[in-house]
Scaffold this motif. Sequence first.
Motif, mmCIF file in Angstrom:
data_model
loop_
_atom_site.group_PDB
_atom_site.id
_atom_site.type_symbol
_atom_site.label_atom_id
_atom_site.label_comp_id
_atom_site.label_asym_id
_atom_site.label_seq_id
_atom_site.Cartn_x
_atom_site.Cartn_y
_atom_site.Cartn_z
ATOM 1 N N ASP A 64 0.831 -1.204 0.000
ATOM 2 C CA ASP A 64 0.000 0.000 0.000
ATOM 3 C C ASP A 64 0.873 1.264 0.000
ATOM 4 O OD1 ASP A 64 -2.355 1.478 -0.038
ATOM 5 O OD2 ASP A 64 -2.767 1.225 2.110
ATOM 6 N N GLY A 65 2.005 1.194 -0.731
ATOM 7 C CA GLY A 65 2.899 2.345 -0.857
ATOM 8 C C GLY A 65 3.867 2.537 0.292
ATOM 9 N N HIS A 66 3.905 1.604 1.246
ATOM 10 C CA HIS A 66 4.775 1.729 2.413
ATOM 11 C C HIS A 66 5.780 0.590 2.462
ATOM 12 C CE1 HIS A 66 2.391 4.920 4.251
ATOM 13 N NE2 HIS A 66 1.313 4.243 3.884
ATOM 14 N N GLU A 67 6.994 0.910 2.903
ATOM 15 C CA GLU A 67 7.977 -0.127 3.196
ATOM 16 C C GLU A 67 7.717 -0.585 4.624
ATOM 17 O OE1 GLU A 67 12.735 -0.572 3.830
ATOM 18 O OE2 GLU A 67 12.046 0.778 2.252
ATOM 19 N N VAL A 68 7.497 -1.878 4.790
ATOM 20 C CA VAL A 68 7.143 -2.425 6.096
ATOM 21 C C VAL A 68 8.217 -3.429 6.531
ATOM 22 C CG1 VAL A 68 5.418 -3.706 7.414
ATOM 23 C CG2 VAL A 68 4.686 -2.179 5.573
ATOM 24 N N THR A 69 8.698 -3.269 7.739
ATOM 25 C CA THR A 69 9.644 -4.211 8.333
ATOM 26 C C THR A 69 9.019 -4.746 9.607
ATOM 27 O OG1 THR A 69 11.494 -2.891 7.514
ATOM 28 C CG2 THR A 69 11.987 -4.497 9.227
ATOM 29 N N ILE A 70 8.922 -6.069 9.715
ATOM 30 C CA ILE A 70 8.370 -6.697 10.908
ATOM 31 C C ILE A 70 9.503 -7.439 11.602
ATOM 32 C CG2 ILE A 70 6.682 -8.318 11.835
ATOM 33 C CD1 ILE A 70 5.045 -7.862 9.276
ATOM 34 N N GLU A 71 9.712 -7.127 12.850
ATOM 35 C CA GLU A 71 10.766 -7.763 13.645
ATOM 36 C C GLU A 71 10.149 -8.439 14.861
ATOM 37 O OE1 GLU A 71 13.197 -4.385 14.531
ATOM 38 O OE2 GLU A 71 14.192 -4.435 12.588
ATOM 39 N N ALA A 72 9.084 -9.168 14.673
ATOM 40 C CA ALA A 72 8.388 -9.815 15.782
ATOM 41 C C ALA A 72 8.641 -11.313 15.744
ATOM 42 C CB ALA A 72 6.897 -9.529 15.705
ATOM 43 N N VAL A 73 9.125 -11.850 16.854
ATOM 44 C CA VAL A 73 9.426 -13.270 16.953
ATOM 45 C C VAL A 73 8.945 -13.802 18.300
ATOM 46 C CG1 VAL A 73 11.445 -13.153 15.430
ATOM 47 C CG2 VAL A 73 11.742 -12.852 17.878
ATOM 48 N N VAL A 74 8.715 -15.103 18.344
ATOM 49 C CA VAL A 74 8.448 -15.811 19.592
ATOM 50 C C VAL A 74 9.686 -16.657 19.856
ATOM 51 C CG1 VAL A 74 6.994 -17.503 20.768
ATOM 52 C CG2 VAL A 74 5.956 -15.870 19.189
ATOM 53 N N TYR A 75 10.393 -16.382 20.949
ATOM 54 C CA TYR A 75 11.632 -17.096 21.257
ATOM 55 C C TYR A 75 11.402 -18.424 21.967
ATOM 56 C CZ TYR A 75 14.603 -13.284 19.720
ATOM 57 O OH TYR A 75 15.243 -12.344 18.959
ATOM 58 N N ASP A 76 10.332 -18.560 22.699
ATOM 59 C CA ASP A 76 10.010 -19.826 23.355
ATOM 60 C C ASP A 76 8.790 -20.419 22.678
ATOM 61 O OD1 ASP A 76 12.069 -19.869 25.311
ATOM 62 O OD2 ASP A 76 10.994 -18.302 26.398
ATOM 63 N N TYR A 77 8.960 -20.760 21.417
ATOM 64 C CA TYR A 77 7.870 -21.246 20.572
ATOM 65 C C TYR A 77 7.643 -22.733 20.829
ATOM 66 C CZ TYR A 77 5.308 -22.026 16.180
ATOM 67 O OH TYR A 77 4.375 -22.352 15.233
ATOM 68 N N ASN A 78 6.384 -23.103 21.028
ATOM 69 C CA ASN A 78 6.023 -24.497 21.299
ATOM 70 C C ASN A 78 5.213 -25.108 20.168
ATOM 71 O OD1 ASN A 78 7.167 -24.609 23.924
ATOM 72 N ND2 ASN A 78 5.466 -23.367 24.655
ATOM 73 N N GLY A 79 5.356 -24.583 18.962
ATOM 74 C CA GLY A 79 4.608 -25.107 17.826
ATOM 75 C C GLY A 79 3.334 -24.329 17.579
ATOM 76 N N PRO A 80 2.583 -24.736 16.555
ATOM 77 C CA PRO A 80 1.348 -24.034 16.205
ATOM 78 C C PRO A 80 0.425 -23.870 17.409
ATOM 79 C CG PRO A 80 1.900 -25.621 14.514
ATOM 80 C CD PRO A 80 2.861 -25.859 15.650
ATOM 81 N N GLY A 81 -0.225 -22.715 17.456
ATOM 82 C CA GLY A 81 -1.122 -22.408 18.557
ATOM 83 C C GLY A 81 -1.311 -20.916 18.699
#
Length: 192
Positions: free
Chosen positions: A105-122
């Motif tokens: 939509d005309g914007h440069e988007v950077t996402i830096e979101a992570v889950v470090y203690d990920y236990n799989g889908p959920g």
Amino acid sequence: MGRIWLRCLAGVAAGGLLLALNACNDSDNPRAHGGDNQGADGASEDARLTVTFDVTGGTTIKGTVTDAVPSNSLSPSCAEYAAGTQSDGKTVFSVPSLVMAGPVDGHEVTIEAVVYDYNGPGTYPGDKLSGLGNPGNLMIDKQQQYEILTGVTTSQLVVDSKGGGSWTFTNLNARGDTPKPGLNGKISWTCR
């Protein structure tokens, strides 16, 4: 093997998962831009993410972009993406993507979101999301950064077993000296 994948492998070997993922999705990577990475039968060898933005507030972003799967694997599948990536003995899941493949939509988007203690889908509440130096970062046009602010932001990440999912948020806080409205909305994706 191309120059970009050598950088990716070097980053992974050095233990820099997030830096390697960023390098793997940078502007030199033809896969991150829908480039020519097809097998002999013409079928794509890698999983791709279709990421849809429906965001309002300080900036409105409505649109869709196709992006590479953030992974330290040379040829990631949707199931591998859903399972997360190993880093320093932990399982990590990256919200797509560290750097989007092109403008949305005309914007440069950077996402830096992570889950470090990920236990799989959920389902993961906002306090499980981290960013590079700040919680749940989202940057727009390289200048306005947004983050999860405890007690102000509500946020939830949902990941399904096929590598699809969504990140919903209300009052994603605008960082900086000049007060700006936060962001509300949803970033969702499918993997195929």
